[in-house]
Scaffold this motif. Structure first.
Motif, PDB file in Angstrom:
ATOM      1  N   GLY A   1      72.395  -8.540  47.735  1.00 20.89           N
ATOM      2  CA  GLY A   1      71.084  -7.925  47.555  1.00 20.89           C
ATOM      3  C   GLY A   1      70.910  -7.373  46.145  1.00 20.89           C
ATOM      4  O   GLY A   1      69.806  -7.389  45.597  1.00 20.89           O
TER       5      GLY A   1
ATOM      6  N   TYR B   1      74.373 -14.440  55.579  1.00 28.44           N
ATOM      7  CA  TYR B   1      74.949 -13.790  54.397  1.00 28.44           C
ATOM      8  C   TYR B   1      76.247 -14.491  53.989  1.00 28.44           C
ATOM      9  O   TYR B   1      76.516 -14.720  52.817  1.00 28.44           O
ATOM     10  CB  TYR B   1      75.243 -12.339  54.774  1.00 28.44           C
ATOM     11  CG  TYR B   1      75.350 -11.361  53.636  1.00 28.44           C
ATOM     12  CD1 TYR B   1      74.220 -10.798  53.074  1.00 28.44           C
ATOM     13  CD2 TYR B   1      76.586 -10.970  53.146  1.00 28.44           C
ATOM     14  CE1 TYR B   1      74.306  -9.874  52.052  1.00 28.44           C
ATOM     15  CE2 TYR B   1      76.693 -10.052  52.116  1.00 28.44           C
ATOM     16  CZ  TYR B   1      75.548  -9.498  51.579  1.00 28.44           C
ATOM     17  OH  TYR B   1      75.653  -8.580  50.563  1.00 28.44           O
TER      18      TYR B   1
ATOM     19  N   PHE C   1      67.275  -3.295  52.757  1.00 30.03           N
ATOM     20  CA  PHE C   1      68.358  -4.274  52.737  1.00 30.03           C
ATOM     21  C   PHE C   1      69.452  -3.833  51.766  1.00 30.03           C
ATOM     22  O   PHE C   1      70.630  -3.837  52.100  1.00 30.03           O
ATOM     23  CB  PHE C   1      67.787  -5.642  52.323  1.00 30.03           C
ATOM     24  CG  PHE C   1      68.771  -6.760  52.432  1.00 30.03           C
ATOM     25  CD1 PHE C   1      69.007  -7.367  53.656  1.00 30.03           C
ATOM     26  CD2 PHE C   1      69.475  -7.216  51.323  1.00 30.03           C
ATOM     27  CE1 PHE C   1      69.930  -8.400  53.775  1.00 30.03           C
ATOM     28  CE2 PHE C   1      70.395  -8.246  51.429  1.00 30.03           C
ATOM     29  CZ  PHE C   1      70.623  -8.843  52.657  1.00 30.03           C
TER      30      PHE C   1
HETATM   31  N1  PFF Z   1      73.318  -4.079  51.329  1.00 32.18           N
HETATM   32  C1  PFF Z   1      73.777  -5.443  51.319  1.00 32.18           C
HETATM   33  C2  PFF Z   1      73.283  -6.118  50.055  1.00 32.18           C
HETATM   34  O1  PFF Z   1      72.513  -5.522  49.298  1.00 32.18           O
HETATM   35  O2  PFF Z   1      73.659  -7.243  49.817  1.00 32.18           O
HETATM   36  C3  PFF Z   1      73.342  -6.219  52.540  1.00 32.18           C
HETATM   37  C4  PFF Z   1      73.586  -5.504  53.845  1.00 32.18           C
HETATM   38  C5  PFF Z   1      74.873  -5.101  54.185  1.00 32.18           C
HETATM   39  C6  PFF Z   1      72.514  -5.193  54.661  1.00 32.18           C
HETATM   40  C7  PFF Z   1      75.099  -4.367  55.347  1.00 32.18           C
HETATM   41  C8  PFF Z   1      72.724  -4.482  55.819  1.00 32.18           C
HETATM   42  C9  PFF Z   1      74.019  -4.072  56.143  1.00 32.18           C
HETATM   43  F1  PFF Z   1      74.215  -3.399  57.234  1.00 32.18           F
END
Ligand code: PFF
Length: 455
Positions: free
Chosen positions: A28, A107, A228
């Motif tokens: 992200g 992911y 996110f």
């Molecule tokens: N925060 C992670 C990112 O920015 O790639 C994605 C993510 C991880 C979303 C864990 C939600 C989560 F529970």
């Protein structure tokens, strides 16, 4: 039921902060944020994103960590403990567990691309520039289900082997190693970006607040992305918070995690855009910015092959620490609510996620069982469908549930006690509860109205 000892605790507050920041910092920040900032014209979009993090994301993060710390349970159990076991609020916990499965399934496929690119960089694929070369490289990868499945399974295998070792010996220990390494690599990349002729232009692009390109869709995209990027709305922070002890400071930690996450997102822009401008490319390249455009620049620059290896390795590490938290949410449900041993819980959930990721890994293929796998039933690829469902619906809905529950359902006395325990920043309570009560629900409703085309 699992005893509290089976669940484990963080070894130190720093360990918790690194693990939680590891969850937040991922694809992200380094893949998605720069390309959506690029598509939305930089500047003002970045400013709005920062505002969303501070006024919406941070209050929800604090709420999640407090819920986890006070119940010592992952999302489903936490709502059962705080309210009634059969109340609809437990549905928010269920939604979180479901989101973990959905998000990790796609992911892991993108993380797999990143690992494949480390391999390609080491093989020297990005040493000579050929027009259209990197598009062909990505196209071949996307269309090849075997290669996608191979990396997806390998990536999941690594995540499984970390999480199976437990909260302290697995997640925390690996976060303590991977996070500094990842940050070091990002700083090396930043050092090289500083010397590029396009650096000045990139700084202008990222920080100059021109409102020229501002659209309503851009504002809502910034808001949705703040969920996110901070891993909010699905109980990842509830779960990580549940391994804290009651005297651990949740408020300061939340600020640090959000700051760390935002710093890395901005740094990623200051690595990617100088390269983009120096090599005469468009910042608005979209999802291909990292996997198609960046390799063009790597193949033109001196030492580019080494930088490419470093960049894709850091992207893979960032993805791994996020995947660990996604897997932990799913696993913790079976440990807490079903009383499973950790090894069984991790292996079963990990295997289900591997299977669930297969359609995404085959998104570029046609002809599976005679039907096109590139299209799901609503005309998006599986990959896009899962991303769309999670980012636009599941996380904001979960975030809304968590905010309303904490702000309107938990008693004032218990909430004040939870907020002020273990912190010297208790005076922030007033601001936090007002944001959580009013601004957060309104902002999330705006995301929904946008998603259904009303706003
Ligand atoms: N925060 C992670 C990112 O920015 O790639 C994605 C993510 C991880 C979303 C864990 C939600 C989560 F529970």
């Amino acid at each position: 039921m699992a005893t509290p000892q089976d669940r484990g605790h963080w070894g130190s507050r720093l360990g918790f902060i690194l693990a939680a920041a590891g969850s937040a910092i991922g694809l992200g920040n380094i893949w998605k944020f720069p390309y959506i900032a690029g598509e939305n014209g930089g500047g003002i979009f970045v400013f709005i994103y920062l505002t969303c993090i501070a006024l919406v994301g941070l209050p929800i993060m604090i709420a999640e960590i407090l819920i986890g710390r006070s119940t010592q349970k992952s999302p489903v159990g936490a709502f059962k403990t705080l309210y009634k076991p059969d109340s609809p609020w437990v549905g928010v916990g269920w939604l979180g567990v479901a989101s973990a499965f959905v998000i990790l399934s796609f992911y892991s496929v993108v993380a797999g691309w990143s690992m494949h690119y480390v391999y390609l960089s080491l093989k020297g694929v990005f040493t000579v520039y050929e027009p259209g070369g990197t598009e062909a490289v990505f196209g071949q990868l996307f269309a090849n289900p075997k290669v996608n499945i191979f990396w997806h399974v390998l990536f999941m295998g690594v995540a499984i082997s970390v999480v199976i070792a437990g909260v302290h010996k697995g997640v925390e220990r690996w976060s303590e190693i991977l996070m500094p390494v990842m940050l070091g690599m990002l700083l090396v990349m930043f050092g090289s970006a500083l010397t590029m002729s396009g650096f000045q232009e990139a700084v202008q692009f990222v920080f100059s607040p021109s409102t020229e390109n501002l659209t309503r869709a851009g504002v809502l995209e910034a808001l949705g992305h703040s969920f996110f990027t901070l891993s909010l709305g699905m109980g990842a922070m509830i779960t990580y918070g549940s391994y804290l002890r009651s005297k651990d400071d949740a408020i300061k930690s939340s600020f640090l995690i959000a700051l760390f996450d935002t710093g890395v997102a901005l740094l990623a822009c200051l690595v990617l855009f100088p390269i983009t401008f120096t090599y005469g490319m468009e910042p608005s390249a979209g999802p291909g910015l990292v996997f198609v455009n960046l390799p063009i620049a790597f193949s033109k620059m001196p030492g580019g092959s080494m930088l490419a290896t470093i960049f894709f390795a850091l992207l893979s590490f960032a993805a791994l620490t996020s995947a660990m938290s996604l897997l932990e949410v799913a696993t913790a449900y079976f440990i807490d609510e079903r009383g499973w041993r950790r090894s069984k819980a991790v292996l079963v959930t990990g295997s289900i996620i591997i299977l669930l990721g297969l359609p995404s890994a085959m998104s570029g293929t046609t002809g599976f069982f005679g039907t096109g796998m590139s299209e799901s039933f609503i005309g998006m690829s599986w990959f896009e469908l899962f991303d769309y469902l999670a980012s636009n619906w599941m996380l904001p809905l979960g975030g809304l549930g968590i905010a309303i529950f904490m702000a309107w359902r938990v008693g004032e006395k218990a909430r004040v006690a939870a907020f002020t325990a273990g912190t010297t920043w208790g005076r922030l309570y007033f601001g936090w509860i007002h944001l959580l009560r009013y601004l957060v629900p309104i902002a999330v409703l705006a995301v929904f109205l946008h998603a259904i085309g009303v706003l």
